[in-house]
Design a protein around this motif. Structure first.
Motif, mmCIF file in Angstrom:
data_model
loop_
_atom_site.group_PDB
_atom_site.id
_atom_site.type_symbol
_atom_site.label_atom_id
_atom_site.label_comp_id
_atom_site.label_asym_id
_atom_site.label_seq_id
_atom_site.Cartn_x
_atom_site.Cartn_y
_atom_site.Cartn_z
ATOM 1 N N ALA A 12 -5.804 0.501 2.760
ATOM 2 C CA ALA A 12 -6.875 1.335 2.791
ATOM 3 C C ALA A 12 -7.619 1.348 1.173
ATOM 4 N N GLU A 13 -8.800 1.588 0.797
ATOM 5 C CA GLU A 13 -9.346 1.470 -0.448
ATOM 6 C C GLU A 13 -8.971 2.796 -1.137
ATOM 7 N N TYR A 14 -8.716 3.658 -0.245
ATOM 8 C CA TYR A 14 -8.369 5.278 -1.195
ATOM 9 C C TYR A 14 -7.071 5.656 -0.070
ATOM 10 N N VAL A 15 -6.285 6.673 -0.571
ATOM 11 C CA VAL A 15 -5.239 7.413 0.361
ATOM 12 C C VAL A 15 -5.220 8.654 -0.631
ATOM 13 N N SER A 16 -4.853 9.667 0.606
ATOM 14 C CA SER A 16 -4.547 11.008 -0.244
ATOM 15 C C SER A 16 -3.265 11.374 0.016
ATOM 16 N N LEU A 17 -2.365 11.602 -0.939
ATOM 17 C CA LEU A 17 -0.870 11.785 -0.549
ATOM 18 C C LEU A 17 -0.532 13.051 -1.353
ATOM 19 N N PRO A 18 0.568 13.811 -0.815
ATOM 20 C CA PRO A 18 1.233 14.992 -1.552
ATOM 21 C C PRO A 18 1.764 14.492 -2.724
ATOM 22 N N ALA A 19 1.570 15.470 -3.773
ATOM 23 C CA ALA A 19 2.105 14.924 -4.978
ATOM 24 C C ALA A 19 3.710 14.732 -4.956
ATOM 25 N N ASP A 20 4.312 15.295 -4.105
ATOM 26 C CA ASP A 20 5.769 14.969 -4.034
ATOM 27 C C ASP A 20 5.962 13.800 -3.354
ATOM 28 N N SER A 21 5.291 13.068 -3.049
ATOM 29 C CA SER A 21 5.371 11.862 -2.454
ATOM 30 C C SER A 21 4.931 10.547 -3.186
ATOM 31 N N LEU A 22 4.609 10.683 -4.523
ATOM 32 C CA LEU A 22 4.258 10.085 -5.584
ATOM 33 C C LEU A 22 5.239 10.135 -6.645
ATOM 34 N N ALA A 23 5.093 8.907 -7.714
ATOM 35 C CA ALA A 23 5.875 8.795 -8.697
ATOM 36 C C ALA A 23 5.004 8.020 -9.931
ATOM 37 N N HIS A 24 5.104 8.246 -10.940
ATOM 38 C CA HIS A 24 4.606 7.250 -12.030
ATOM 39 C C HIS A 24 5.427 5.915 -12.097
ATOM 40 N N VAL A 25 4.577 5.018 -12.429
ATOM 41 C CA VAL A 25 5.219 3.623 -12.378
ATOM 42 C C VAL A 25 5.726 3.274 -13.762
ATOM 43 N N PRO A 26 6.770 3.042 -14.338
ATOM 44 C CA PRO A 26 7.140 2.442 -15.452
ATOM 45 C C PRO A 26 6.435 1.262 -16.293
ATOM 46 N N GLU A 27 5.983 1.280 -17.184
ATOM 47 C CA GLU A 27 5.105 0.053 -17.729
ATOM 48 C C GLU A 27 5.887 -1.126 -17.609
ATOM 49 N N SER A 28 6.972 -1.138 -17.545
ATOM 50 C CA SER A 28 7.922 -2.373 -17.454
ATOM 51 C C SER A 28 7.938 -3.024 -16.029
ATOM 52 N N VAL A 29 7.632 -2.156 -14.898
ATOM 53 C CA VAL A 29 7.581 -2.815 -13.657
ATOM 54 C C VAL A 29 6.362 -3.153 -13.117
ATOM 55 N N ALA A 30 6.059 -4.456 -12.569
ATOM 56 C CA ALA A 30 5.077 -4.956 -12.388
ATOM 57 C C ALA A 30 4.315 -4.488 -10.928
ATOM 58 N N ASP A 31 3.003 -4.529 -10.879
ATOM 59 C CA ASP A 31 2.412 -3.554 -9.571
ATOM 60 C C ASP A 31 3.216 -4.233 -8.224
ATOM 61 N N GLU A 32 3.427 -5.648 -8.132
ATOM 62 C CA GLU A 32 3.783 -6.122 -6.930
ATOM 63 C C GLU A 32 5.238 -5.752 -6.869
ATOM 64 N N ASP A 33 6.094 -5.758 -7.780
ATOM 65 C CA ASP A 33 7.639 -5.126 -7.503
ATOM 66 C C ASP A 33 7.591 -3.699 -7.112
ATOM 67 N N ALA A 34 6.752 -2.874 -7.482
ATOM 68 C CA ALA A 34 6.605 -1.508 -7.411
ATOM 69 C C ALA A 34 6.322 -1.193 -5.773
ATOM 70 N N VAL A 35 5.050 -1.827 -5.246
ATOM 71 C CA VAL A 35 4.831 -1.766 -4.093
ATOM 72 C C VAL A 35 5.603 -2.151 -2.963
ATOM 73 N N VAL A 36 6.268 -3.489 -3.294
ATOM 74 C CA VAL A 36 7.276 -3.923 -2.082
ATOM 75 C C VAL A 36 8.373 -3.079 -2.009
ATOM 76 N N SER A 37 8.949 -2.097 -2.860
ATOM 77 C CA SER A 37 9.911 -1.484 -2.983
ATOM 78 C C SER A 37 10.167 -0.179 -2.552
ATOM 79 N N LEU A 38 8.945 0.380 -1.990
ATOM 80 C CA LEU A 38 8.908 1.910 -1.724
ATOM 81 C C LEU A 38 9.755 2.311 -0.606
#
Length: 302
Positions: free
Chosen positions: A108-134
């Motif tokens: 979806a274009e927007y999603v609302s998530l509990p803060a404890d379901s989120l993490a900051h993404v390190p600068e060295s990790v590509a967007d694509e690598d992050a999203v396929v790993s969760l």
């Protein structure tokens, strides 16, 4: 930075089970206390999407709404922090949806998530690598937590798959001697993660993480008093010889996401991407036959 303007409606991938997936216009979710609104940049097709579409989760009582969203994993940008001190508007974050029973979910274009379901993404990790790993990484971490203080020889089945490949570096970090089972063509990848490779399920192990859902046949390779952890709660084999039998029921966890992203950042985990598709193409993909033996995830560009 203050909250940014957000539209009232958005595109999202939905289904009215049992039915095909479709792109629909739905209201943008409104964050409640403790939630963060994220503008989605990337999502991913999830193995759980097809059971949602078939109505299986309605039958199990996990879904009550007639029409629900699809997708689990999100990479995006915070647009409303709702008083959160941990996340600020503009932060690049990754997270997982906490419920199946929602009118829109991760694709979806927007999603609302509990803060404890989120993490900051390190600068060295590509967007694509992050999203396929969760969700795969979360499942691996939480499965290995079930073993408690058990260490020794660990067999991971489907070790080149989405969950098993993340379980290898996590298990090695915990001190297990890891053997990864897979196809002969998986040898280089599994050994590259630091595990011993096997194409069979022979031998003797102190613990088994059955990411392939092979079931009862694996009890034969466990030592007396060993531990078996599967991936289908309620579908575990019957315990014998003092073997402890359990299964992981993965839950969203920002701390687990952070751990997986850190493993990617230092090169100990290796995310794999099958292809990148649009939201409309993800509907076509889910409406077709399910792939077998996938090595990686399909990314959805929002």
């Amino acid at each position: 930075m203050s909250n940014v303007a957000v539209p009232t409606h958005m595109r999202a991938l939905t289904t009215t089970p049992p039915a095909l997936a479709r792109v629909a216009e739905v209201p943008v979710p409104r964050p409640t206390d403790g939630e963060v609104l994220v503008r989605v940049i990337l999502s991913a097709v999830c193995p759980h999407d097809r059971p949602v579409m078939s109505g299986s989760y309605h039958d199990a009582g996990l879904i009550t709404l007639p029409t629900v969203g699809l997708g689990w994993d999100v990479l995006g940008e915070v647009v409303s922090a709702n008083g959160s001190r941990q996340f600020l508007v503009g932060d690049r974050v990754a997270g997982t949806v906490s419920s199946y029973d929602l009118p829109s979910r991760a694709i979806a274009e927007y999603v609302s998530l509990p803060a404890d379901s989120l993490a900051h993404v390190p600068e060295s990790v590509a967007d694509e690598d992050a999203v396929v790993s969760l969700i795969s990484g979360i499942t691996a971490i939480q499965a290995l937590e079930i073993f408690g203080d058990t260490r020794g020889r660990l067999l991971i089945t489907a070790a080149a798959g989405n969950v098993g490949s993340f379980a290898i570096p996590v298990a090695l970090g915990l001190g297990f001697a890891v053997t990864g089972q897979g196809r002969d063509t998986d040898r280089e990848f599994i050994e590259g993660l630091g595990a011993t490779f096997t194409a069979s399920v022979h031998g003797e192990y102190d613990a088994v993480f059955d990411a392939a859902a092979l079931g009862a046949e694996l009890l034969g390779v466990l030592a007396d008093g060993g531990t078996y952890v599967g991936v289908h709660p309620g579908g575990e084999p019957v315990a014998q010889r003092g073997i402890r039998v359990s299964a992981v029921d993965a839950k969203p966890s920002g701390s687990d996401i952070a751990e997986i992203l850190d493993l990617i950042a230092v090169g100990r985990a290796q995310p794999r991407i099958i292809e990148r598709v649009s939201m409309e193409e993800s509907a076509q993909l889910l409406n077709g036959p399910a792939p077998r033996g996938a090595r990686g995830r399909v990314i959805v560009t929002i």
